[in-house]
Scaffold this motif. Sequence first.
Motif, short mmCIF file in Angstrom:
data_model
loop_
_atom_site.label_atom_id
_atom_site.label_comp_id
_atom_site.label_asym_id
_atom_site.label_seq_id
_atom_site.Cartn_x
_atom_site.Cartn_y
_atom_site.Cartn_z
N SER A 97 82.47 15.77 138.87
CA SER A 97 81.90 16.21 137.61
C SER A 97 81.98 15.10 136.57
N PRO A 98 80.87 14.83 135.88
CA PRO A 98 80.90 13.80 134.83
C PRO A 98 81.69 14.26 133.59
N THR A 99 82.04 15.53 133.53
CA THR A 99 82.76 16.08 132.38
C THR A 99 84.20 15.61 132.31
N PHE A 100 84.80 15.33 133.47
CA PHE A 100 86.22 15.01 133.51
C PHE A 100 86.44 13.54 133.85
N ALA B 5 90.02 16.06 126.76
CA ALA B 5 89.66 15.72 125.38
C ALA B 5 89.61 16.93 124.44
N ASN B 6 89.21 18.11 124.98
CA ASN B 6 89.02 19.25 124.08
C ASN B 6 89.14 20.57 124.85
N TRP B 7 89.11 21.67 124.10
CA TRP B 7 89.25 23.02 124.69
C TRP B 7 88.11 23.32 125.65
N HIS B 8 86.93 22.85 125.33
CA HIS B 8 85.77 23.09 126.19
C HIS B 8 85.98 22.47 127.57
N GLN B 9 86.49 21.25 127.62
CA GLN B 9 86.76 20.62 128.92
C GLN B 9 87.82 21.40 129.70
N ALA B 10 88.81 21.91 129.02
CA ALA B 10 89.85 22.69 129.70
C ALA B 10 89.25 23.95 130.32
N ALA B 11 88.39 24.62 129.59
CA ALA B 11 87.73 25.83 130.10
C ALA B 11 86.80 25.49 131.26
N LEU B 12 86.08 24.37 131.16
CA LEU B 12 85.18 23.96 132.24
C LEU B 12 85.95 23.60 133.51
N ALA B 13 87.11 22.98 133.36
CA ALA B 13 87.92 22.64 134.53
C ALA B 13 88.36 23.91 135.24
N GLU B 14 88.78 24.90 134.49
CA GLU B 14 89.20 26.18 135.08
C GLU B 14 88.01 26.84 135.80
N ALA B 15 86.87 26.86 135.14
CA ALA B 15 85.68 27.47 135.74
C ALA B 15 85.24 26.74 137.00
#
Length: 159
Positions: free
Chosen positions: A92-95, A115-125
């Motif tokens: 994933s390019p997000t992480f 970097a942020n809460w959004h990335q943390a949620a995306l990692a979990e998903a």
Amino acid sequence: MSERMLQERAADALRRDGRIDASRISVAAKGGVVTLSGRVGSYAEKAIAARIVTALPGVRHVEEDLGIACRHPSRSVDHEIALRARVRLLRSPTFPGGIEVTVRHGRVTLKGCVANWHQAALAEAAVEDIRGVTGVDNLLTIGSAPANGPQPRPASRMH
């Protein structure tokens, strides 16, 4: 709306959704609180069932008491889940990397800094729908901390 009607609507919505097998899910409703109990095939099905019912008109809260059919995966299954989770996160390019993944009895734990809460949620998903996953502990922290300063805040301790 009556409790019986809410219960029937929730059960019907679960049956109509093609992403889950609702045959082993029991639904009860009282005062706008819908309780789901029984067993599902995966952690992802558990989350989907709760989201389906939460979206219904008249539902104030969902109490989820759903078990996963595959309760105690073997070490080799845990190893496969961890490998798949690492691959998903690395591709994933997000992480940017640096997310540590451990798995015990199908429960995935994510550690590291994003970097942020959004990335943390995306990692979990990204890992919750991997076959065999029974839960996700998201222990990712947000931002970086100076060597002698306060520690970053945990993203969540969900599931």
